[in-house]
Scaffold this motif. Structure first.
Motif, PDB file in Angstrom:
ATOM      1  N   VAL A 154      13.415  16.728  -1.700  1.00 25.97           N
ATOM      2  CA  VAL A 154      13.163  17.412  -0.429  1.00 25.97           C
ATOM      3  C   VAL A 154      11.705  17.864  -0.364  1.00 25.97           C
ATOM      4  O   VAL A 154      11.056  17.757   0.682  1.00 25.97           O
ATOM      5  N   ALA A 155      11.152  18.320  -1.488  1.00 21.01           N
ATOM      6  CA  ALA A 155       9.743  18.734  -1.528  1.00 21.01           C
ATOM      7  C   ALA A 155       8.825  17.542  -1.259  1.00 21.01           C
ATOM      8  O   ALA A 155       7.823  17.670  -0.534  1.00 21.01           O
ATOM      9  N   ALA A 156       9.163  16.375  -1.794  1.00 21.22           N
ATOM     10  CA  ALA A 156       8.355  15.176  -1.549  1.00 21.22           C
ATOM     11  C   ALA A 156       8.413  14.790  -0.073  1.00 21.22           C
ATOM     12  O   ALA A 156       7.414  14.341   0.501  1.00 21.22           O
ATOM     13  N   LEU A 157       9.570  14.984   0.542  1.00 28.34           N
ATOM     14  CA  LEU A 157       9.715  14.688   1.962  1.00 28.34           C
ATOM     15  C   LEU A 157       8.853  15.625   2.806  1.00 28.34           C
ATOM     16  O   LEU A 157       8.181  15.188   3.741  1.00 28.34           O
ATOM     17  N   VAL A 158       8.861  16.901   2.466  1.00 28.35           N
ATOM     18  CA  VAL A 158       8.013  17.872   3.170  1.00 28.35           C
ATOM     19  C   VAL A 158       6.545  17.472   3.024  1.00 28.35           C
ATOM     20  O   VAL A 158       5.788  17.479   3.999  1.00 28.35           O
ATOM     21  N   GLN A 159       6.152  17.096   1.823  1.00 32.69           N
ATOM     22  CA  GLN A 159       4.764  16.689   1.584  1.00 32.69           C
ATOM     23  C   GLN A 159       4.405  15.461   2.421  1.00 32.69           C
ATOM     24  O   GLN A 159       3.333  15.403   3.028  1.00 32.69           O
ATOM     25  N   SER A 160       5.316  14.493   2.504  1.00 36.94           N
ATOM     26  CA  SER A 160       5.016  13.265   3.251  1.00 36.94           C
ATOM     27  C   SER A 160       4.973  13.505   4.759  1.00 36.94           C
ATOM     28  O   SER A 160       4.301  12.780   5.484  1.00 36.94           O
ATOM     29  N   GLU A 161       5.680  14.520   5.246  1.00 34.63           N
ATOM     30  CA  GLU A 161       5.708  14.816   6.687  1.00 34.63           C
ATOM     31  C   GLU A 161       4.652  15.844   7.104  1.00 34.63           C
ATOM     32  O   GLU A 161       4.540  16.166   8.280  1.00 34.63           O
ATOM     33  N   THR A 162       3.887  16.344   6.146  1.00 30.49           N
ATOM     34  CA  THR A 162       2.824  17.303   6.458  1.00 30.49           C
ATOM     35  C   THR A 162       1.629  16.561   7.047  1.00 30.49           C
ATOM     36  O   THR A 162       1.130  15.599   6.471  1.00 30.49           O
ATOM     37  N   VAL A 163       1.198  16.998   8.216  1.00 28.90           N
ATOM     38  CA  VAL A 163       0.050  16.401   8.901  1.00 28.90           C
ATOM     39  C   VAL A 163      -1.155  17.296   8.651  1.00 28.90           C
ATOM     40  O   VAL A 163      -1.116  18.501   8.934  1.00 28.90           O
TER      41      VAL A 163
END
Length: 189
Positions: A154-163
């Protein structure tokens, strides 16, 4: 007298046609040609079904999803017809009570530590679709637990969706909640 009114009336009609009809139609046409997605509301679709817009927040409330920042629209959250700030100043008891209630709700749901401002305060329009990366990170444990996923995924997903900010310095890093939740739905769990 008619001789004096005729040019004024003609000018009003002409300017209304030019600035009230011609200009908006021209700009809309150019926008639809140059940036069709943005001109049509930056809609996000799943198949043929529109599920939201990148520009207007949605009220996710279950534990399985990342929550948006509070909405200032009432009586329904994220109602674009009621868009606008609350106009409450920093000394307003109503604002203080709303922030305290938001803090209590987040603490009761297991989000601890220092909360970023966007976690407890509405945006100016009350419709902001973005949250800060800090608020997203504060929700990782809750979402991962509710979905039975490892926190690292989930943390990796947040990182990938951070603009990141435009050109590296214009604006703040942000996460679009709808896009993050759609990416979360794409994960197994």
């Amino acid at each position: 007298m008619i001789n004096h009114l005729r040019p004024a009336f003609s000018l009003v009609v002409l300017m209304t046609l030019l600035t009230g009809i011609g200009y908006p139609l021209t700009i809309t046409g150019v926008a639809k040609f140059a940036m069709p997605a943005q001109a049509n509301g930056s809609l996000i679709t799943k198949g043929d079904v529109v599920i939201g817009s990148q520009l207007i927040g949605q009220n996710f409330t279950t534990e399985r999803y990342f929550w948006p920042r509070p909405s200032a629209t009432s009586p329904d959250a994220y109602n674009p017809m009621a868009s606008g700030g609350s106009n409450l100043g920093p000394t307003a008891a109503k604002l203080r009570d709303a922030v305290a209630a938001n803090i209590k709700h987040l603490k009761d749901s297991g989000i601890n530590g220092t909360l970023p401002a966007d976690a407890v305060m509405a945006s100016g329009s009350g419709l902001d679709p973005h949250i800060s990366p800090e608020f997203a990170k504060a929700q990782i444990a809750r979402v991962a637990k509710a979905r039975g996923l490892p926190e690292t995924s989930v943390a990796a997903l947040v990182q990938s969706e951070t603009v990141l900010p435009s050109l590296g310095f214009i604006g703040e890093p942000q996460v679009n909640v709808l896009k993050l939740n759609l990416a979360l739905d794409a994960l197994k769990g």
